[in-house]
Every structure is written in structure tokens, then in C-alpha cells.
Design an enzyme around this catalytic site. Sequence first.
Site, mmCIF file in Angstrom:
data_model
loop_
_atom_site.group_PDB
_atom_site.id
_atom_site.type_symbol
_atom_site.label_atom_id
_atom_site.label_comp_id
_atom_site.label_asym_id
_atom_site.label_seq_id
_atom_site.Cartn_x
_atom_site.Cartn_y
_atom_site.Cartn_z
ATOM 1 N N HIS A 114 75.686 45.691 56.196
ATOM 2 C CA HIS A 114 76.411 45.350 54.782
ATOM 3 C C HIS A 114 78.096 45.458 55.008
ATOM 4 C CE1 HIS A 114 76.422 44.351 50.519
ATOM 5 N NE2 HIS A 114 77.159 45.569 50.248
ATOM 6 N N ASP A 172 71.392 44.477 57.029
ATOM 7 C CA ASP A 172 71.954 44.634 55.687
ATOM 8 C C ASP A 172 70.634 45.138 54.795
ATOM 9 O OD1 ASP A 172 72.926 45.190 53.381
ATOM 10 O OD2 ASP A 172 74.117 43.062 53.372
ATOM 11 N N SER A 210 79.392 41.124 48.137
ATOM 12 C CA SER A 210 78.354 41.789 47.667
ATOM 13 C C SER A 210 78.013 41.216 46.393
ATOM 14 C CB SER A 210 78.505 43.334 48.042
ATOM 15 O OG SER A 210 77.213 43.852 47.596
#
Length: 690
Positions: A658, A623, A538
Site C-alpha cells: 500500500h 497491497d 487510497s
Amino acid sequence: MNEHLPHSIRSVAPELPVKHQHHGVTRVDPWHWLRERENPNVLAHLKAENTHTENWFARTGNLRDEIYQDLIGRIEQSNCSAVYPKGDYFYQSRIRKGQEYRAYYRKQRLIKGDWELYFDANEESRGEAYFDLGLLDISPDGNILAYSIDTAGEESYILRFRNLATGEDLPGRIENTCAEGEWDASGKNFYFVMEDETRRPDRIYRHRVGTNPGDAELVYTEADPLYYASIYKSQDSQFLFAVSESKETSEIHFMEAHIAKGKFQILFPRRPSIQYSVDHHEGHWLIRTNEDAPDFKLLRLPVNETGLQTAEVMVPPSDKVRLNDLLVLKDFLLLFEQTGGLDRIRVKSLRGEPEHFIEMPDPVYDLQESINAEYDTNFFNFTVSSPIRPSSTFRYNLKTRQSKLLREAKVPSGHDPERYTTYRINATGEDGVRIPVTVVHLKALGMDGSHPLYIHAYGAYGETVECGFRTSWLTWLERGFVVAIAHVRGGGLLGESWYQDGKLEKKENSFRDFIACADCLIEKGYSKAGKILIEGGSAGGLLVGAAINMRPELFKAAVATVPFVDVVTTMLDPSLPLTTIEYEEWGNPQEPEVFRRLLAYSPYDNIRETEYPALLATAGFNDPRVPYWEAAKWVAKLRKNQKGKNPILLKTNLDTGHSGASGRYEYWKEIAAEQAFLLTAIQPLDVPGS
């Protein structure tokens, strides 16, 4: 390029240039089309990339499977959580070998009887490729279960209610909720949070259980796109709090939890860069705030007052100790503090007894609060581990200061913590700042510069990378690697100033710090250039992307999971989920100065023709935080500009978001693939490039 690989996976993705013009700058994006989620060519491309990646792994032989077997051999495939009390029941979760998810049990505290299964995530997830349990909350009277699930990885949950006496769900369900909610004191009303079209939590509703969910009453709205709404209940269950919060500012409203049709009242209005969190104790508000206290202070104020001018200071501000959180019990206050880069728990008696600290076992450790659901208690549950020692959960007697071990994690395949050592060193940044690095390795390892090195980092949102035990890192340690955590600026290890020095206009400090940590580890004889593996996810993927642009020769290989790498394009699009509430972290590129600043470090926009390290990028098609196309575009551009033979690979999970795979075995398969990729780079097999 290897001629025996099919053309479709040797080629760079097709280029369909799109021009973007902002603030006098023209950017040409050949792979903008990969954003078109409904375009069948996009899905075909992602599937072709997955095939390419699988073909590459096929040429590594059994390495991925061997690592996977090692990984699951280190976890307790059948285990039970520590038991905790709440109301009239004891609670526990369990999982058995072969199961992907946990099952949840309870039994009455005062009546002898068997454990009762009240929710089995394995049954609930049957037939689903992805399953995430958002909330699981039983009403105060013990009769109704509120639970929410996400079966797409989009972090948008379906909320349902179950009669625990019959095991049947009540009619109706509520969609597009967040993974949070609270019961009122009666257990007749449930408060839940809903999202707007950009996935921003913006509304709180009150649902009377047993009525039509479509008739839920709207009780709170947050209209500002920089803010999101949330709800929580005081530890003594007397008050509900509605919170409007941005990355830097908060506003608190309250309601008495026993009033069935109550209305939220303002307690502390929003003021720029002032944050609050509030709990209640015996007719007083306990207020954690950063007003005139960057690392927070604690105030006490009677509930019939709202101005902080007359509040009593319970914990004064400090430039050496950060007050991260607190737990309010009837007779004790537990302060979760951070000092010198380590967490600690300070126990403050509310009945006049001397305060004390709970002792920790190792010089570097991770400390987590376990479930503490009661208010009138002298006991506190916490979990502690270190990079070399598996987690242990303790029940601590706040009066006698004695700890009772509730659960100790095991490594079934064997693990001796005494074989390893962990400690901290400091790297020196370009500006002279000392950057902490947590180091772990076998005690017998000599520092002669010959060892492979694995570095992990994050460096955003003020989040501190946990220095706890990770069974997956034994893959590196048992093979003679040095493992390091680079605690770069932008994280929270050294308090608020550490975070502020790595965000907005100072964001590039994070990247320079990371490189300084790698250089320091080389200088001190831990490894050398070309033997360093790096990993981040991320915002940590942004860190990886920036680092390989700045110093590609330093690193042998990298894994970037769901990487935030197309920074400018994403932050220019307020229609994307969560973009607007990120402005206070990264900046709003609609402003010319911010645009140029982001453009200077955005990994996608700064790719150049050079020899890049081997790279595996992963994405989740659903995501909502970092769109799948960021990794897809990044890989396409890197591959076109790659001047060496190192592979550039992409793996997109088409069923998840995610967090990747939701089931634990599928999760370990993903970890095994990442580790096999990195190991192949550092210990080359006869594997063709991309």
C-alpha cells in the site's frame, strides 16, 4: 490511437464478463478476472501495462529524471534525527547519502563514550526489494532489542529478538505479527499482536524472551470481526492496556506491567459508539472519552474504581475544541487539541501552576509530537512546519516555557520561505457549508485565472491532511503553480461532526465538497477549468475517481495512488483483508440500502463514455488494504470508455504494497514519475496517448 505503439499496449484488457447479482441488481464486470492473482495472464497483463507506461514516459524525454534530480537536491541526503533520552541511554537515528534506510544509535547518559550502532536497516534489508521496519523497541534493562520487518509490503511482520551485548539474534522468530508490541516492566516478557486470515489483528500473546517463540502464551482474543486488538503501555510504564476497537467503539482492559504472569482485566466495556483511551497518573486513570462529548473530554478516576459516574472532569467537552490526544507526565499534562482547523498544545500543570499554550510560528502549520519516552521530566519534544517552512524540532521546557531548537531541516538546493505565502480561504458547498481550503503560492503571483493549480485531498476516517512542508510541492510552487489542500468533509479538520458528515450515508458530501473547492478556486481567480491537476491516494483515490466521473471537464490530469475505486465489489467480500472492520466507515453492502448507496458513487461502477482527464493510477501487487486489481480494472474500463486523447496509464509495483517503494530514493523516483506525468499534461510535449 498511435499506430507505432505495439498492439498489446494499445488495446483494452481482454474482457471475460462475469455477472454479479445482489438485491435485484445485475452488474456485469468484464475485468473480474484480474482478481486472479495466481493466474499467469494477470501478471502478464500487469507487466504489459508497466511496459506501456514506461514507453509513454520515454517519450517525455528527460523530464522525469530532471524532476528526480530536483527532488533529491532538496532533501538532506545525510542527516541525523534529534536526540532523545530513554532510560539509561540517549537515542538517535542517522542516514548517509546513498543509503535507502536509517541506522539507529544509542549512547549511555551518565558515562562518556561513543555512539553505539544497534540496528542498521541498510544491512538488514540487503537483497530485499522491499523492506519496512515495523517496531524497534529495546527492553527496559537495555539488553534485548525486539524488532519486526516486512519484506513484501503485505504489512505482515516477522518478529525477532536480538541480544545487544553480542549483536546476535536469539533463536526462533514469530511470523504474521502486527507492527506493534510492548515490554513488561521487567524486560523479560514481550507482548505482541497477531492477525487472523483476513489480516485483522485479533490476538495478543506473551512471549518470555529466551524461550521457544512457539510456546508464547495467548493472553487476549478479539472474536468480533468488526473489531481489532492492540496493546500499549502507560507513559509511566506501570500498566499495560489491551484495546478492542472498531471505527466507532472501543473497549479497554488493563494489567499491571510488573506482574510476570498477569491477566488482563476489563476496565471499560464496549458500548455502541463510545470510545476511550486511558493513561495512568499517580494512582488515577486519565480517561479521554467521547461519551456525551463528540469531540472528547478528559476524566480522572481512582484506579480502584471503574464507573465513570464519580469521575472528576479535568477537561470538559467543547463544541469548539477537539481533544485529539494527551501526554501524561509526572508534573504536567499536555493536551493535543484542535480548534478552528489548527492544532495546538495546551500545557496543564498537575501541581497547581497556571496552564498555557505553546506558541506556533505561522498562521497555517503542521504540529507533531516528537519522541517523548520519559515520564518524570520537565521537557517535551515537538516538531512544527508549515507549507512554506521546513520542519524544526524543539525541546520545550515546561517550567520556564522556553524552547530550544534541536534540529532544523534544510533544503540544500535553497529555499526562501519569504518568497511564498500560505493562508486559508473557504469554499461554499452545495448545501451552504463552508469548506476550508489551504492555499500556497509565490507572493508575486497575481490572481488572474491564468495559473495552473494542483489540488490534494483525502477526506476519510476523520484524518486531517497535514499542512506541513513538503519538498515535493516545490516542484509546483517554483513553476508558478497554486497549490491547494481541500479539507473536505470526511476528514477531521473541523472536528467530529466534520468527519461524520462525510462518511456512510453522507459520503458523497466529500466528493461534492472537492468539486466546490475547485470551483471556488476558479471563481477567485487562482486558475481555470482545464488547468487543474488533482491527486489523492487510497481513500483519496476514491475521491479522485468520483470527481472525474462527476466533472471530467474540470480537470486536466489526475494521479490516483493505490485508489479505492471498486467500492461495491470490495465491500461485498468479507474474505478480503480488513473489509469487515471498514463497515463502520463505508457501510455493509449486504444491506440493500447500503448497496445502492455505494453503487451510486463507486468510481468503477459509474464510468461512462466521455472525455476523461489524463490519469496515472498506481498499485502495489502485495497491497493488503486496496487490492492491486482495483486500479487495474478501473484503468481498463476507463480506457475503453475514453472518448478523448488523454492517456490512461497504470503502474503496478510488483514488489510492494500500500505504501509504495520502501527505500527513500525509490520513493522519490515514484514521486518524480507522478509529477512528470502531471506536468506533461499541463505543459504538453509531443507525447502519444494510450
